[in-house]
Motif scaffolding. Structure first.
Motif, PDB file in Angstrom:
ATOM      1  N   ILE A 137      37.602  73.841 -13.777  1.00  0.00           N
ATOM      2  CA  ILE A 137      36.743  72.773 -13.233  1.00  0.00           C
ATOM      3  C   ILE A 137      35.284  73.076 -13.578  1.00  0.00           C
ATOM      4  O   ILE A 137      34.532  72.208 -13.973  1.00  0.00           O
ATOM      5  N   ARG A 138      34.882  74.325 -13.423  1.00  0.00           N
ATOM      6  CA  ARG A 138      33.541  74.795 -13.799  1.00  0.00           C
ATOM      7  C   ARG A 138      32.448  73.988 -13.066  1.00  0.00           C
ATOM      8  O   ARG A 138      31.651  73.296 -13.680  1.00  0.00           O
ATOM      9  N   CYS A 139      32.424  74.117 -11.753  1.00  0.00           N
ATOM     10  CA  CYS A 139      31.466  73.347 -10.952  1.00  0.00           C
ATOM     11  C   CYS A 139      30.117  74.040 -10.861  1.00  0.00           C
ATOM     12  O   CYS A 139      29.187  73.521 -10.271  1.00  0.00           O
ATOM     13  N   SER A 140      30.024  75.263 -11.392  1.00  0.00           N
ATOM     14  CA  SER A 140      28.789  76.016 -11.214  1.00  0.00           C
ATOM     15  C   SER A 140      27.825  75.779 -12.377  1.00  0.00           C
ATOM     16  O   SER A 140      28.082  74.935 -13.240  1.00  0.00           O
ATOM     17  N   MET A 187      42.366  78.626 -12.062  1.00  0.00           N
ATOM     18  CA  MET A 187      41.696  78.499 -10.762  1.00  0.00           C
ATOM     19  C   MET A 187      42.117  79.540  -9.718  1.00  0.00           C
ATOM     20  O   MET A 187      41.853  79.374  -8.546  1.00  0.00           O
ATOM     21  N   CYS A 229      41.015  78.037  -6.009  1.00  0.00           N
ATOM     22  CA  CYS A 229      39.781  77.439  -5.529  1.00  0.00           C
ATOM     23  C   CYS A 229      40.128  76.166  -4.756  1.00  0.00           C
ATOM     24  O   CYS A 229      40.951  75.362  -5.209  1.00  0.00           O
ATOM     25  N   HIS A 265      29.589  75.538 -15.604  1.00  0.00           N
ATOM     26  CA  HIS A 265      29.819  76.972 -15.762  1.00  0.00           C
ATOM     27  C   HIS A 265      30.878  77.399 -14.755  1.00  0.00           C
ATOM     28  O   HIS A 265      30.908  76.888 -13.639  1.00  0.00           O
ATOM     29  N   GLY A 266      31.742  78.320 -15.142  1.00  0.00           N
ATOM     30  CA  GLY A 266      32.782  78.793 -14.219  1.00  0.00           C
ATOM     31  C   GLY A 266      32.341  80.066 -13.515  1.00  0.00           C
ATOM     32  O   GLY A 266      31.595  80.860 -14.077  1.00  0.00           O
ATOM     33  N   CYS A 267      32.820  80.238 -12.270  1.00  0.00           N
ATOM     34  CA  CYS A 267      32.412  81.443 -11.538  1.00  0.00           C
ATOM     35  C   CYS A 267      33.381  82.587 -11.757  1.00  0.00           C
ATOM     36  O   CYS A 267      33.115  83.702 -11.356  1.00  0.00           O
ATOM     37  N   HIS A 268      34.534  82.302 -12.365  1.00  0.00           N
ATOM     38  CA  HIS A 268      35.461  83.396 -12.670  1.00  0.00           C
ATOM     39  C   HIS A 268      36.366  82.997 -13.827  1.00  0.00           C
ATOM     40  O   HIS A 268      36.526  81.814 -14.126  1.00  0.00           O
ATOM     41  N   CYS A 283      38.756  79.543 -14.438  1.00  0.00           N
ATOM     42  CA  CYS A 283      38.328  78.290 -13.801  1.00  0.00           C
ATOM     43  C   CYS A 283      38.221  77.208 -14.867  1.00  0.00           C
ATOM     44  O   CYS A 283      37.562  77.409 -15.889  1.00  0.00           O
ATOM     45  N   ARG A 313      40.156  83.216  -6.449  1.00  0.00           N
ATOM     46  CA  ARG A 313      39.439  83.353  -5.167  1.00  0.00           C
ATOM     47  C   ARG A 313      39.914  84.608  -4.440  1.00  0.00           C
ATOM     48  O   ARG A 313      41.055  85.047  -4.597  1.00  0.00           O
ATOM     49  N   PHE A 330      38.727  73.487  -4.503  1.00  0.00           N
ATOM     50  CA  PHE A 330      38.432  72.219  -5.173  1.00  0.00           C
ATOM     51  C   PHE A 330      39.641  71.620  -5.886  1.00  0.00           C
ATOM     52  O   PHE A 330      39.615  70.472  -6.297  1.00  0.00           O
TER      53      PHE A 330
HETATM   54  S1  SF4 Z   1      35.463  75.060  -9.394  1.00  0.00           S
HETATM   55 FE1  SF4 Z   1      33.514  76.028  -8.928  1.00  0.00          FE
HETATM   56  S2  SF4 Z   1      33.857  77.301  -7.092  1.00  0.00           S
HETATM   57 FE2  SF4 Z   1      35.872  76.726  -7.940  1.00  0.00          FE
HETATM   58  S3  SF4 Z   1      36.403  78.459  -9.230  1.00  0.00           S
HETATM   59 FE3  SF4 Z   1      35.375  76.977 -10.551  1.00  0.00          FE
HETATM   60  S4  SF4 Z   1      33.188  77.487 -10.573  1.00  0.00           S
HETATM   61 FE4  SF4 Z   1      34.182  78.633  -8.886  1.00  0.00          FE
END
Ligand code: SF4
Length: 577
Positions: free
Chosen positions: A301-304, A68, A487, A293-296, A299, A71, A489
């Motif tokens: 949690i993969r909230c995307s 995570m 992140c 899906h993860g944004c990087h 990650c 950012r 979250f």
């Molecule tokens: S939880 Fe969501 S916003 Fe946070 S790093 Fe993962 S995909 Fe990106």
């Protein structure tokens, strides 16, 4: 780790130089951007002038194998608020910049010519080239061009036409794992400052660089395991966010009567089920997209997600809850495809979706379009992308648009639009909106946790009691988390599970060879807020700027029929610790 300074206004063209962290040693992310801006930027300077600086800083743990940790913070004096700004984003560049050894990039000065520049950074150094063929390209076309030129392993930090036109709602885009410009440091017009520096894109190539090594690798990996386990077992980070993304909140906030509808007229949007996270996830799966899906990289949690159009073609990443609200319920629009299209347009033009949704809501109240008219909203956004006179007004945000159209009900604090939680039905978030140095910003102290989700305790959302203390503690904790590159979250698990909080501290300690305690983390958060408040004070902000617009104190919000109840004198105690 070092700081890369790029003087865009140097005689004979832009000049670069590396320097050690020096007095900024031990800082990262928001702690570093706010320290540099607070110390080096004259608070009364013009945000688009040569004296402002744009600071892009990975977090303290970015570039490591900590989950995570990708950012990135972007800081400057904000053209939207006139105060200090830190906007952060996911995407790949944070990890890559940190692996290259950069704690921050600082863009300074202003080009003497009218050229638009691209900056390429790799292990061999920095190359700056004027490239006017990039002028007014959308972020998607721009990134495709960079991919052709530099290959499919690089990441990009870029602005769209809105940034080039120096609009106050302009964002800075960061590419995701699929090299798409879908992650944005959205708030406060940071993209306009990048545009004022004449920089269209920074291309980052970390080929040949490995992850940053911790001082104590064994302890670091143990802490990371406990940290990841904690995230996986918490219901929000382990189940809700991965399954439905942030848009899981549409039904929750609507049920709580706190879903701002029709430019903050009502607290419920009856057709909200049509744009909820549950419907969105179903739609994504049915069309061959992705609901998780993860944004990087890193990650867990993969909230995307990935949102495809009706023909199964990629349209945009999964729009966030705040985006779906801003361009949806706030404008009485219940068409998920139209909202996804507007999300795509905002990403392409390089615009903050929250500011633009609030702006369109104000424009609808001012008679420019009818509430619920999705086609009209899309056309208004296209005006912004084209830079027509009307588009230039809208692209400068809700406050400017409200003034031009003679609208009284303009939901902004310090000139920045309120996000997706009505402060009359979630009073704790109202305290954060009013007092954070950033202008209205839910992420600065997300009181929705204790007010609605009962994470980290419970404070009745409809009563004023306990809200200042709640917001204070969250603002301090958030500032510290924003320094780590984590992140935000993670906060759900960190607030609820002491062992996950400890694992976060252990990650920092084992990486840097430190002995930080929870108190040290609190002290870091307080010092960040103090430097930001100090900047704003010198920029002319007073207690009167820490207020919600009048209509929140006068108009009752159905269904609870409440106004914002927290007293001004109590708001003024928030930073007394
Ligand atoms: S939880 Fe969501 S916003 Fe946070 S790093 Fe993962 S995909 Fe990106």
């Amino acid at each position: 780790m070092k700081i890369l300074r790029i003087d865009m206004g140097a005689q004979g063209g832009p000049k670069t130089g590396d320097e050690p962290l020096g007095g900024y040693e031990g800082l990262g992310g928001r702690a570093l951007t706010s320290a540099i801006v607070s110390k080096e930027v004259p608070p009364l300077c013009h945000p688009l002038g040569e004296d402002n600086k744009l600071v892009i800083a990975p977090g303290l743990l970015s570039g490591t194998s900590a989950a995570m940790s990708g950012r990135v913070s972007v800081g400057c004096k904000s053209p939207l608020t006139g105060g200090i700004k830190e906007a952060n984003s996911g995407g790949q560049p944070s990890q890559m910049l940190a692996m290259l050894g950069y704690a921050a990039i600082v863009l300074e000065g202003k080009p003497k010519d009218n050229a638009l520049y691209k900056i390429f950074i790799n292990k061999d150094g920095v190359k700056i080239t004027p490239d006017n063929s990039l002028k007014l390209l959308g972020n998607y076309d721009l990134v495709a061009k960079m991919k052709q030129e530099y290959g499919d392993k690089v990441s990009c930090i870029s602005i769209g036409p809105a940034g080039e036109m120096k609009m106050s709602a302009a964002s800075v885009a960061f590419t995701d794992m699929e090299q798409r410009p879908t992650r944005h440091a959205g708030r406060g017009g940071v993209g306009a400052v990048m545009g004022a520096k004449g920089v269209k894109v920074i291309v980052v190539d970390n080929t040949g660089m490995g992850r940053r090594n911790p001082k104590n690798a064994h302890k670091f990996s143990e802490a990371n395991k406990i940290f990841v386990d904690g995230l996986k077992k918490h219901p929000v980070t382990g189940e809700g966010l991965p399954a439905y993304g942030t848009n899981v909140l549409t039904n929750v906030i609507n049920e709580a009567g706190a879903y701002p509808t029709k430019n903050f007229m009502w607290g419920r949007f009856p057709p909200c089920g049509k744009i909820s996270g549950e419907t969105q996830a179903e739609t994504e799966k049915a069309r061959g997209g992705l609901a998780t899906h993860g944004c990087h990289t890193g990650c867990v949690i993969r909230c995307s997600g990935i949102y495809n159009d009706k023909n199964g073609q990629y349209l945009t990443k999964q729009p966030e809850y705040e985006t779906v609200w801003a361009l949806g319920g706030n404008c009485e629009i219940d068409d998920l495809d139209a909202i996804a299209m507007m999300d795509r347009l905002c990403d392409d033009y390089g615009l903050d979706t929250i500011e633009m949704g609030a702006t369109i809501g104000v424009a609808m109240e001012g008679g420019l379009a009818k509430f619920g008219d999705a086609a009209a909203s899309i056309n208004l956004l296209k005006e912004v992308g084209k830079g027509t006179p009307l588009g230039r007004i809208l692209g400068n945000g809700a406050a400017v648009t409200g003034k031009v159209l003679g609208v009284e009900r303009v939901p902004v604090v310090k000139g920045q639009a309120l996000p997706a939680y009505d402060p009359r039905a979630i009073q704790g978030i109202g305290v954060t909106y009013a007092t954070t140095p950033m202008g209205a910003d839910h992420t600065a102290g997300y009181a929705v946790t204790a007010n609605i989700m009962k994470v980290g305790g419970y404070v009745d959302p409809l009563k004023p009691e306990g809200q200042v203390e709640l917001s204070r503690n969250l603002q301090i904790a958030t500032a510290a988390v924003d320094a780590t590159g984590m992140c935000l979250f993670i906060a759900f698990a960190v607030l609820d599970q002491p062992e996950t909080f400890q694992a976060l501290i252990d990650l920092l300690n084992s990486f840097y060879g430190l002995n930080l305690t929870g108190d040290d983390v609190t002290a870091l958060g307080k010092s960040i807020l103090k430097s930001e408040r100090d900047f704003n004070g010198r920029a002319g902000f007073t207690a009167q700027h820490d207020r919600l617009p009048d209509f929140f104190k006068k108009e009752l919000l159905p269904p609870h029929n409440l106004t914002f109840q927290v007293k001004d004198q109590d708001l003024d105690t928030l930073f007394n610790w």
